[in-house]
Enzyme design. Structure first.
Site, mmCIF file in Angstrom:
data_model
loop_
_atom_site.group_PDB
_atom_site.id
_atom_site.type_symbol
_atom_site.label_atom_id
_atom_site.label_comp_id
_atom_site.label_asym_id
_atom_site.label_seq_id
_atom_site.Cartn_x
_atom_site.Cartn_y
_atom_site.Cartn_z
ATOM 1 N N ILE A 19 5.180 6.423 -7.406
ATOM 2 C CA ILE A 19 6.389 5.705 -7.839
ATOM 3 C C ILE A 19 6.282 4.293 -7.147
ATOM 4 C CG2 ILE A 19 9.082 5.960 -7.514
ATOM 5 C CD1 ILE A 19 8.647 9.155 -7.726
ATOM 6 N N SER A 144 16.880 12.616 -4.838
ATOM 7 C CA SER A 144 16.253 13.719 -5.772
ATOM 8 C C SER A 144 17.142 14.663 -6.549
ATOM 9 C CB SER A 144 15.256 14.461 -4.924
ATOM 10 O OG SER A 144 14.892 15.757 -5.595
ATOM 11 N N TYR A 157 14.252 19.197 3.224
ATOM 12 C CA TYR A 157 13.943 18.081 2.189
ATOM 13 C C TYR A 157 15.132 17.772 1.240
ATOM 14 C CZ TYR A 157 12.405 15.812 -1.903
ATOM 15 O OH TYR A 157 12.125 14.847 -3.194
ATOM 16 N N LYS A 161 17.741 14.369 1.062
ATOM 17 C CA LYS A 161 18.048 13.696 -0.050
ATOM 18 C C LYS A 161 19.509 13.661 -0.556
ATOM 19 C CE LYS A 161 14.034 12.591 -1.154
ATOM 20 N NZ LYS A 161 13.305 11.034 -1.117
ATOM 21 N N PRO A 187 15.200 11.220 -9.102
ATOM 22 C CA PRO A 187 14.518 11.753 -10.317
ATOM 23 C C PRO A 187 14.250 13.315 -10.184
ATOM 24 C CG PRO A 187 13.180 10.956 -8.405
ATOM 25 C CD PRO A 187 14.616 10.774 -8.009
ATOM 26 N N SER A 188 13.535 13.940 -11.340
ATOM 27 C CA SER A 188 13.128 15.022 -11.496
ATOM 28 C C SER A 188 11.839 15.152 -10.528
ATOM 29 C CB SER A 188 13.006 15.732 -12.703
ATOM 30 O OG SER A 188 12.571 17.061 -12.991
#
Length: 253
Positions: A19, A144, A157, A161, A187-188
């Site tokens: 990314i 996320s 995690y 996010k 994003p996914s």
């Protein structure tokens, strides 16, 4: 208003591949000069930028740095200031691991937080003064969709996010008066060199994600470029404090 980035300098972290590399190249295609930052070698990213038809001369530089270390900030700041200072910060570098909470230790928790959250703090503190002084700036951080969905076995995690989204909402209210916007992209599960061949593949998570999305395919870095181009442009001058879900229609804020 257009989405041109002519004359702007962008710092993109996690830019060696995936990314971050897609973001760095996309911003360069739109005219930005790029400081590509990663623990890994960003030479490939710089070479891709230099091969672009519209790029003449040296329009990108690679910096090997640990963005969770505040001691790395002077080098990043100096690289941006060589082109007049950073106009755009894309805080993309992140790490992820799967550990059931009962087996998680504090060192694992802190490692995720240091890269996914602390780095955003360090980068924003280092680069914001130049943006505020010039009266224009764009900060985009990567969150996320797992913050909206939850993800068992990755509480550290997902918490990191969520912290990104909280940081974005709060900082936007402090710097909007100076012409600086602060947003996040969520994003996914995205197929990159870092996610391919790991537990996501082994557990069939790419197929599961595609099945639950409205758009029934795996997300790629290219799917995120349009959102970044918009949020870092003049076209998004009145958009701040927001998290844009770019996840194929899976989660809902």
């Amino acid at each position: 208003m257009t989405q041109t980035h002519e004359g702007k300098t962008a710092v993109v972290t996690g830019a060696a591949q995936g990314i971050g590399q897609a973001f760095a190249v996309a911003l360069a295609e739109r005219g930005a000069r790029v400081v590509a930052v990663d623990l890994a070698d960003c030479d490939e990213t710089v070479q891709r930028i230099e091969r672009l038809e519209r790029v003449e001369g040296t329009n990108a530089v690679a910096i090997r740095a640990d963005v969770s270390d505040p001691g790395a900030m002077p080098r990043i700041l100096a690289a941006a200031r060589a082109w007049g200072g950073a106009d755009i910060l894309v805080s993309n570098a992140a790490i992820q691991e799967f550990v059931p909470f009962e087996h998680m230790n504090f060192a694992q928790w802190r490692r995720i937080m240091s890269v996914n959250v602390d780095a955003l703090f360090h980068l924003a503190q280092a680069l914001l003064p130049d943006m505020r002084e010039r009266g224009w700036g764009r900060i985009v951080a990567m969150s996320s969709n797992t913050f909206h969905l939850g993800m068992p076995g990755a509480s550290h995690y997902v918490a990191s996010k969520g912290a990104v989204q909280g940081f974005v909402r709060s900082l936007a209210g402090e710097v909007g008066v100076d012409g600086v916007t602060v947003n996040a992209i969520a994003p996914s599960l995205t197929r990159t060199p870092g996610t391919s061949g790991g537990p996501q593949d082994a557990q069939g998570q790419f197929e599961m994600a595609a099945d639950r999305q409205a758009i029934k395919r795996t997300e790629s870095p290219a799917d995120l470029v349009g959102a970044l181009a918009f949020l870092t442009s003049d076209a998004a001058a009145f958009v701040t404090g927001q998290t844009l879900l770019v996840d194929g229609g899976w989660a809902h804020a």
